[in-house]
Design a protein around this motif. Sequence first.
Motif, short mmCIF file in Angstrom:
data_model
loop_
_atom_site.label_atom_id
_atom_site.label_comp_id
_atom_site.label_asym_id
_atom_site.label_seq_id
_atom_site.Cartn_x
_atom_site.Cartn_y
_atom_site.Cartn_z
N ASN A 35 0.84 -1.20 0.00
CA ASN A 35 0.00 0.00 0.00
C ASN A 35 0.88 1.25 0.00
N GLY A 36 0.47 2.23 -0.81
CA GLY A 36 1.23 3.47 -0.86
C GLY A 36 2.45 3.42 -1.76
N GLU A 162 -6.57 -2.58 -10.18
CA GLU A 162 -7.22 -3.46 -9.20
C GLU A 162 -8.60 -3.91 -9.68
N SER A 165 -10.62 -6.47 -7.12
CA SER A 165 -10.59 -6.24 -5.68
C SER A 165 -11.93 -6.54 -5.00
N HIS A 194 -3.21 -6.93 -6.15
CA HIS A 194 -2.73 -7.06 -4.76
C HIS A 194 -2.38 -8.51 -4.43
N TYR A 233 7.42 -5.82 1.60
CA TYR A 233 6.09 -6.07 2.15
C TYR A 233 6.12 -6.25 3.67
#
Length: 279
Positions: A35-36, A162, A165, A194, A233
């Motif tokens: 994330n980010g 995504e 998702s 993801h 991660y």
Amino acid sequence: MSLRISNLSVPEILPPPGISMECEPGSVTGIIGPNGAGKSTLIKALYGRMPGATGSVCLDGTELTAMRPAEQAARLAVVPQDTSSGGEYSVADMVGLARSPHLGRFGLFRGEDHERVARALAITGMSAFAERPVNRLSGGQRQLAHIARAICQDTPVILLDEPVSDLDIRHELTVLRLLQRLARQGRTILVVLHNLESAARFCDRLVLLSEGRLVSQGPPAEVLDAPTLATHYRVRARVGRDPDTHALRVSVLDAIEDADDPHARTSSPFTSSQKEETP
């Protein structure tokens, strides 16, 4: 149609020298990262939705910014992360809007256009919802409707942010197999994912972003390994081969707690005996 990205940078998110990569026809390229990391920003910057972005995006050697909007729409389709658009349009009408770049000077639908709408709805499993307003769909159904729209647009390049998702595992499998099939037909697919196992199984190449920088790119076996997952991660993981699919399998064992050491994110927590090697 090849997609070439050179030094694509966005202030405060994708710092210079930016992201450089190339996606070839007939392949699925997956963008992964924590994330980010800048994954969605990269996709938005590719099709001109990030103010202040610099760098170059070329389709078969032609700058995207040099193309008229209709030319861009005939070459590049996008499935955004936010699929709330569509409003009171029926699913069929929203999907049909994707035919606009291919219509004649009077903008009239032909039999071929109606067939492409029906086909896109069928292969995404959305035929039964053709007349339902888009704003009355579930999140997963909206994703499928927007994927159908991208397919109906019939472009050589598709960007997806995504796209699975909100989907259950069955529909996720259906969509990822569909992307593989589109690539095998000669299209260029760039998709943010993801789920690392899905990325390893269905993508020909992976691009790993972390803190706005390109860390690694190449075949899944070259990008995904235990030390890399630990560093970027912050998880302890085992990477091996699935005996049934023969794709890489990523088994996450535990989270890694960051120490106060400012170098904690760049040092592997594994001893040599703990590292799992990819077969």
